[in-house]
Design a protein around this motif. Structure first.
Motif, PDB file in Angstrom:
ATOM      1  N   LEU A 116       0.825  -1.201   0.000  1.00  0.00           N
ATOM      2  CA  LEU A 116       0.000   0.000   0.000  1.00  0.00           C
ATOM      3  C   LEU A 116       0.865   1.259   0.000  1.00  0.00           C
ATOM      4  CD1 LEU A 116      -2.597  -1.171   2.682  1.00  0.00           C
ATOM      5  CD2 LEU A 116      -2.886  -1.169   0.193  1.00  0.00           C
ATOM      6  N   TYR A 117       0.363   2.265  -0.681  1.00  0.00           N
ATOM      7  CA  TYR A 117       1.005   3.575  -0.716  1.00  0.00           C
ATOM      8  C   TYR A 117      -0.053   4.621  -0.363  1.00  0.00           C
ATOM      9  CZ  TYR A 117       4.707   1.124  -3.225  1.00  0.00           C
ATOM     10  OH  TYR A 117       5.715   0.250  -3.586  1.00  0.00           O
ATOM     11  N   ASP A 118       0.389   5.762   0.162  1.00  0.00           N
ATOM     12  CA  ASP A 118      -0.568   6.785   0.581  1.00  0.00           C
ATOM     13  C   ASP A 118      -1.196   7.528  -0.595  1.00  0.00           C
ATOM     14  OD1 ASP A 118      -0.545   6.320   3.305  1.00  0.00           O
ATOM     15  OD2 ASP A 118       1.171   7.623   3.660  1.00  0.00           O
ATOM     16  N   ARG A 119      -0.666   7.351  -1.781  1.00  0.00           N
ATOM     17  CA  ARG A 119      -1.290   7.980  -2.945  1.00  0.00           C
ATOM     18  C   ARG A 119      -2.603   7.268  -3.280  1.00  0.00           C
ATOM     19  NH1 ARG A 119       3.391   5.292  -5.172  1.00  0.00           N
ATOM     20  NH2 ARG A 119       2.791   3.429  -6.377  1.00  0.00           N
ATOM     21  N   VAL A 120      -3.450   7.948  -4.032  1.00  0.00           N
ATOM     22  CA  VAL A 120      -4.723   7.335  -4.424  1.00  0.00           C
ATOM     23  C   VAL A 120      -4.456   6.230  -5.442  1.00  0.00           C
ATOM     24  CG1 VAL A 120      -6.033   9.438  -3.993  1.00  0.00           C
ATOM     25  CG2 VAL A 120      -5.128   8.987  -6.294  1.00  0.00           C
ATOM     26  N   PRO A 121      -5.295   5.187  -5.467  1.00  0.00           N
ATOM     27  CA  PRO A 121      -5.086   4.123  -6.456  1.00  0.00           C
ATOM     28  C   PRO A 121      -5.317   4.637  -7.871  1.00  0.00           C
ATOM     29  CG  PRO A 121      -7.159   3.806  -5.291  1.00  0.00           C
ATOM     30  CD  PRO A 121      -6.435   4.911  -4.588  1.00  0.00           C
ATOM     31  N   GLU A 122      -4.669   3.983  -8.828  1.00  0.00           N
ATOM     32  CA  GLU A 122      -4.745   4.435 -10.219  1.00  0.00           C
ATOM     33  C   GLU A 122      -6.103   4.146 -10.849  1.00  0.00           C
ATOM     34  OE1 GLU A 122      -2.685   0.413 -12.085  1.00  0.00           O
ATOM     35  OE2 GLU A 122      -1.523   2.263 -11.887  1.00  0.00           O
ATOM     36  N   ALA A 123      -6.838   3.216 -10.263  1.00  0.00           N
ATOM     37  CA  ALA A 123      -8.178   2.897 -10.756  1.00  0.00           C
ATOM     38  C   ALA A 123      -9.064   2.576  -9.571  1.00  0.00           C
ATOM     39  CB  ALA A 123      -8.135   1.726 -11.734  1.00  0.00           C
ATOM     40  N   LEU A 124     -10.361   2.701  -9.765  1.00  0.00           N
ATOM     41  CA  LEU A 124     -11.296   2.499  -8.662  1.00  0.00           C
ATOM     42  C   LEU A 124     -12.572   1.840  -9.200  1.00  0.00           C
ATOM     43  CD1 LEU A 124     -11.162   3.331  -5.617  1.00  0.00           C
ATOM     44  CD2 LEU A 124     -12.621   5.262  -6.219  1.00  0.00           C
ATOM     45  N   ARG A 125     -13.035   0.830  -8.465  1.00  0.00           N
ATOM     46  CA  ARG A 125     -14.331   0.234  -8.753  1.00  0.00           C
ATOM     47  C   ARG A 125     -15.262   0.568  -7.589  1.00  0.00           C
ATOM     48  NH1 ARG A 125     -17.105  -3.863 -11.479  1.00  0.00           N
ATOM     49  NH2 ARG A 125     -18.707  -4.911 -10.217  1.00  0.00           N
ATOM     50  N   VAL A 126     -16.375   1.182  -7.893  1.00  0.00           N
ATOM     51  CA  VAL A 126     -17.367   1.542  -6.881  1.00  0.00           C
ATOM     52  C   VAL A 126     -18.638   0.750  -7.158  1.00  0.00           C
ATOM     53  CG1 VAL A 126     -18.787   3.394  -5.914  1.00  0.00           C
ATOM     54  CG2 VAL A 126     -16.415   3.840  -6.567  1.00  0.00           C
ATOM     55  N   GLU A 127     -19.111   0.037  -6.136  1.00  0.00           N
ATOM     56  CA  GLU A 127     -20.360  -0.698  -6.237  1.00  0.00           C
ATOM     57  C   GLU A 127     -21.417   0.010  -5.407  1.00  0.00           C
ATOM     58  OE1 GLU A 127     -18.456  -5.184  -6.906  1.00  0.00           O
ATOM     59  OE2 GLU A 127     -19.742  -4.782  -5.154  1.00  0.00           O
ATOM     60  N   LEU A 128     -22.521   0.370  -6.037  1.00  0.00           N
ATOM     61  CA  LEU A 128     -23.635   1.024  -5.373  1.00  0.00           C
ATOM     62  C   LEU A 128     -24.848   0.094  -5.402  1.00  0.00           C
ATOM     63  CD1 LEU A 128     -23.251   4.582  -6.940  1.00  0.00           C
ATOM     64  CD2 LEU A 128     -22.514   3.850  -4.663  1.00  0.00           C
ATOM     65  N   TYR A 129     -25.552   0.019  -4.279  1.00  0.00           N
ATOM     66  CA  TYR A 129     -26.677  -0.902  -4.134  1.00  0.00           C
ATOM     67  C   TYR A 129     -27.942  -0.073  -3.961  1.00  0.00           C
ATOM     68  CZ  TYR A 129     -23.059  -4.406  -3.665  1.00  0.00           C
ATOM     69  OH  TYR A 129     -21.982  -5.234  -3.915  1.00  0.00           O
ATOM     70  N   ALA A 130     -28.856  -0.204  -4.932  1.00  0.00           N
ATOM     71  CA  ALA A 130     -29.938   0.765  -5.015  1.00  0.00           C
ATOM     72  C   ALA A 130     -31.298   0.098  -5.191  1.00  0.00           C
ATOM     73  CB  ALA A 130     -29.686   1.713  -6.190  1.00  0.00           C
ATOM     74  N   ASP A 131     -32.328   0.816  -4.785  1.00  0.00           N
ATOM     75  CA  ASP A 131     -33.671   0.636  -5.313  1.00  0.00           C
ATOM     76  C   ASP A 131     -33.843   1.704  -6.406  1.00  0.00           C
ATOM     77  OD1 ASP A 131     -34.588  -1.571  -3.901  1.00  0.00           O
ATOM     78  OD2 ASP A 131     -35.199  -0.364  -2.182  1.00  0.00           O
ATOM     79  N   LEU A 132     -34.008   2.934  -5.955  1.00  0.00           N
ATOM     80  CA  LEU A 132     -34.088   4.047  -6.888  1.00  0.00           C
ATOM     81  C   LEU A 132     -32.833   4.913  -6.863  1.00  0.00           C
ATOM     82  CD1 LEU A 132     -37.797   5.139  -6.268  1.00  0.00           C
ATOM     83  CD2 LEU A 132     -36.898   3.678  -8.101  1.00  0.00           C
ATOM     84  N   SER A 133     -32.078   4.829  -5.740  1.00  0.00           N
ATOM     85  CA  SER A 133     -30.876   5.652  -5.640  1.00  0.00           C
ATOM     86  C   SER A 133     -29.922   5.053  -4.624  1.00  0.00           C
ATOM     87  CB  SER A 133     -31.230   7.090  -5.229  1.00  0.00           C
ATOM     88  OG  SER A 133     -31.810   7.100  -3.935  1.00  0.00           O
ATOM     89  N   ALA A 134     -28.683   5.479  -4.692  1.00  0.00           N
ATOM     90  CA  ALA A 134     -27.654   5.061  -3.731  1.00  0.00           C
ATOM     91  C   ALA A 134     -26.513   6.055  -3.793  1.00  0.00           C
ATOM     92  CB  ALA A 134     -27.154   3.654  -4.036  1.00  0.00           C
ATOM     93  N   SER A 135     -25.713   6.103  -2.702  1.00  0.00           N
ATOM     94  CA  SER A 135     -24.581   7.027  -2.686  1.00  0.00           C
ATOM     95  C   SER A 135     -23.487   6.490  -1.777  1.00  0.00           C
ATOM     96  CB  SER A 135     -25.021   8.416  -2.208  1.00  0.00           C
ATOM     97  OG  SER A 135     -25.534   8.353  -0.892  1.00  0.00           O
ATOM     98  N   LEU A 136     -22.293   6.965  -2.004  1.00  0.00           N
ATOM     99  CA  LEU A 136     -21.128   6.603  -1.201  1.00  0.00           C
ATOM    100  C   LEU A 136     -20.180   7.790  -1.174  1.00  0.00           C
ATOM    101  CD1 LEU A 136     -19.386   4.394   0.270  1.00  0.00           C
ATOM    102  CD2 LEU A 136     -18.362   3.927  -1.978  1.00  0.00           C
TER     103      LEU A 136
END
Length: 774
Positions: free
Chosen positions: A691-711
């Motif tokens: 791990l490094y303190d820099r942000v990762p070069e790519a990101l996968r975000v999974e959102l679980y929704a009925d009509l909306s979701a947020s993270l």
């Protein structure tokens, strides 16, 4: 009236609790006839004819402070304030005050204190008039008997209102619901004994009635009885120190944040702290550490740090002498010749982005150093312990001469063992137990900062009030075996609720304990212990660290049963992909004091049934985790709270407020039941080995929704990104932010109605993108 207390003896190790008796009749209500008042911007000081002062302060909109002094005592700072372990220098908030017919009414926007000087009884009520706390039998009562060390002996009884439930009292290896239990606020490591042990006791709890109480008194054997002696009351007593109460109202999150403003939070965390720590008492030589960590890299097991126990300064005899009870040999803070080239080891490991963590304890100074330094007041000796004098500038300056050379060698992190067990006086009239830990860890943090290592928090076994900023608690010398797994869960829940966002335990345990029909390795390498308590546990533990004691082998994957080795790799790999989610909550905790690991009642404090479920927990805001803690089990019951939930692995949806049975295969990471609450999400980064303190070069975000979701994802200092999804037509509109300084690739997956909707794109640094997920 005589009450029975269960008190921990003043011992070096966890021991059986002993009975002590409290004669409550010796505590009398004081004479509180009014002499005068002094109003200031934060509150009021009511002066009585006996010289005793009642101090009322408005701290925050949901927090009031009540302090009562000794007769004739000149009002000054409390012990923890003088030592710089709490903060009370907050801006003034509006308050109202009235004194009529001997009854004080002191209020802020949400809370009212009513103190009857005629009877000495007091109560706290909400702005709506709901009574939260109510004393009985004379309110705050005091004894004329000499206090331990200094201060005043106190005792106060309270009514238990509406069947309220209690949780808290620090990082303890004990069940989370403390209703019907007692708590001796006494730092003592846990593991060998089964029961209420743990090095970070805290005189603080939260009630299901909607309040929290912090008794700002660090004295050993401050004692709480939470409806144990009498199911209709609770009480606390102190053998000395200050009588200083902070009362908070609100939900669990509000109370937690207000408490954290006073005692502090973890410093901004380095990401590697959430990676895998490789530790063992059996690491004897520098070359062995290089070889083993090199093998971890070659065989594709992610890892961050090598943790060297006593042999780095005590040589190979450290383990022999430790195991035989002969003591802890040590060459001060110098590399022992038997260990080999410690500096060379650090440099070789640094090339692989592997940090070096060194163990220090209360027996680290050799006699030739200790004897003259003790005579000069530069070191302290307590029984068999010799420790730095971390309460004086002179002592800290002397301590730097030992610590700084190793920092210059490249040591990244310190492990302060035995910080729980140092008794005596830290300063004249101030006890060491419960206070040595935070002062030691603070001194190390300051010294590290002076030498270029910022935000250092020691891996530590003990401390008390104010440790939150300087310590990373671990549970102590826990026993091997799946039957003790639930205690690990209790510990990280309790530690988190006390303000220690980052904490951990020895994965799979440290020692054999009382079991004698199996060898240590037979116990620790039992397949259930490795599969559940090591491998699957490393997915959720805030700070996963393997460790083991004498007479047992290191929990390297190649030492584990063959059928668990692929699981070991799979769980570690998943943990590293999962780091953006864990790290986000660690950053959030450094700002607010909120834990990563939260009990089920965290968001539903009024629901009594949730206090009875102590082997499930929330990981952050959106995830529920239900580890398997029984040997041989391949399924487990999981209670899902209110809402709609999705199995993280299978994506199957469930209505909440019900108990389901889910599969939990032993040798798959999916054997750790995890559920995401609809409306929220999780984030992953690509596979990596460190791990490094820099942000990762790519990101996968999974959102679980009925009509909306947020993270909301915290990714670094000043880097917070929001992600959202909203149902539009037959798909979802997704919005993603990139507040980092680099362009990044994103995949946003939305799970709704049994389907996956996804969008992939690149966002330039500092920009936001809206896209259609189909």
């Amino acid at each position: 009236m005589k009450k029975t207390l269960k008190i921990h003896p003043d011992a070096l190790y966890d021991s059986e609790y002993e009975e002590a008796f409290l004669e409550t009749d010796e505590f009398k209500s004081p004479d509180l006839q009014l002499k005068g008042e002094y109003k200031h911007e934060k509150g009021v000081i009511v002066i009585t004819t006996s010289g005793r002062e009642i101090v009322l302060e408005n701290c925050f909109e949901n927090t009031l402070r009540l302090r009562i002094t000794k007769p004739g005592e000149c009002l000054g700072k409390t012990v923890t304030e003088r030592l710089g372990l709490i903060r009370t220098d907050f801006k003034a908030f509006p308050y109202s005050y009235e004194l009529k017919d001997g009854v004080i009414t002191f209020s802020n926007a949400r809370l009212t204190l009513v103190f009857d000087m005629n009877t000495n009884e007091f109560s706290f009520k909400t702005a709506e008039g709901k009574t939260l706390i109510k004393t009985k039998n004379g309110g705050a009562r005091f004894s004329e008997a000499p206090a331990d060390y200094s201060g005043i002996r106190s005792y106060t009884e309270f009514e238990r209102l509406g069947g309220e439930r209690y949780s808290g009292f620090g990082a303890r290896i004990y069940k989370v619901d403390r209703t019907g239990e007692s708590a001796d606020i006494f730092a003592e490591k846990g593991g060998a004994k089964v029961g209420d042990y743990g090095g970070f006791p805290m005189p603080y709890f939260i009630s299901s009635a909607g309040y929290g109480l912090f008794f700002n008194n660090p004295w050993p054997h401050v004692y709480f009885d939470m409806a144990k002696t009498n199911p209709n009351e609770w009480f606390f007593t102190a053998p000395g120190g200050d009588y200083d109460l902070f009362v908070f109202c609100g939900n669990t999150s509000e109370i937690t944040k207000s408490f954290a403003k006073i005692v502090g939070t973890n410093q901004f965390p380095k990401k590697w702290l959430m990676g895998y720590w490789c530790s063992s008492l059996s690491f004897e030589r520098a070359q062995g550490a290089i070889d083993d960590m090199g093998r971890m890299r070659r065989e594709g097991y992610p890892c961050e740090a090598i943790v060297i126990d006593g042999p780095w300064r005590g040589g190979v005899n450290f383990i022999r002498d430790y195991a035989s009870g002969w003591g802890y040999p040590s060459d001060d803070y110098n590399w022992h010749p038997d260990f080999g080239d410690g500096v060379g080891m650090i440099k070789k490991l640094e090339k692989e982005n592997i940090k070096t963590v060194l163990h220090i304890n209360s027996c680290a100074f050799k006699p030739a150093t200790a004897v003259p330094a003790i005579a000069q007041g530069l070191l302290r000796q307590v029984k068999t312990e010799t420790v730095p004098d971390v309460a004086t500038e002179r002592g800290i300056e002397y301590y730097k001469t030992f610590l700084v050379p190793r920092i210059k060698d490249g040591v990244t992190q310190w492990w302060t063992d035995h910080s729980d067990r140092v008794s005596g006086e830290i300063l004249p009239g101030i006890p060491s137990r419960n206070l040595f830990g935070p002062l030691w860890n603070r001194a190390i943090s300051d010294i590290m900062a002076e030498n270029g290592v910022k935000n250092h928090m020691s891996l530590s076994r003990g401390g008390g009030i104010g440790s939150q900023r300087y310590a990373l608690p671990w549970a102590g010398d826990t026993q091997f075996g799946i039957h003790r797994f639930k205690e690990d869960i209790w510990y990280i829940i309790n530690a988190g609720m006390a303000g220690f966002t980052l904490c951990g335990y020895d994965l799979g345990g440290f020692m054999r304990g009382s079991v004698t029909d199996l060898t240590p390795d037979e116990m620790q390498f039992d397949v259930d212990n490795i599969a559940r308590r090591v491998c699957q546990s490393m997915i959720f533990c805030p700070m996963p660290r393997m460790h083991n004691g004498e007479n047992s082998s290191a929990k390297w994957p190649w030492n584990c049963p063959e059928e668990t080795r692929e699981l070991y790799r799979d769980c570690l790999s998943f943990r590293y992909r999962f780091i953006p989610t864990v790290y986000s909550y660690a950053i959030h905790g450094s700002k607010t004091g909120e834990p990563i690991i939260r009990p089920l009642f965290y968001d539903h404090m009024e629901q009594e049934k949730l206090y009875e479920i102590d082997d499930e927990f929330y990981l952050g805001e959106h995830l529920l985790v239900a580890p398997v803690t029984e040997a041989g089990a391949l399924k487990r019951e999981v209670y899902l709270p209110e809402g709609t939930w999705v199995n993280l692995w299978t994506k199957q949806r469930f209505d909440g407020d019900q108990t389901i049975v889910c599969d939990a295969p032993k040798f798959k990471k999916e054997g750790l039941p995890m559920f995401v609450k609809v409306g929220g999400g999780v984030a992953y980064q690509p596979d990596c080995q460190s791990l490094y303190d820099r942000v990762p070069e790519a990101l996968r975000v999974e959102l679980y929704a009925d009509l909306s979701a947020s993270l909301v994802l915290n990714e670094g200092e000043g880097i917070t990104n929001a992600f959202s999804a909203k149902k539009v037509g037959d798909g979802f509109e997704v919005i993603a932010e990139n507040s980092s300084g680099v362009d990044r690739a994103y995949t946003i997956a939305v799970y709704a109605n049994g389907k996956e909707f996804s969008a992939a794109f690149t966002i330039r640094a500092g920009e936001t993108k809206t896209a259609k997920a189909e």
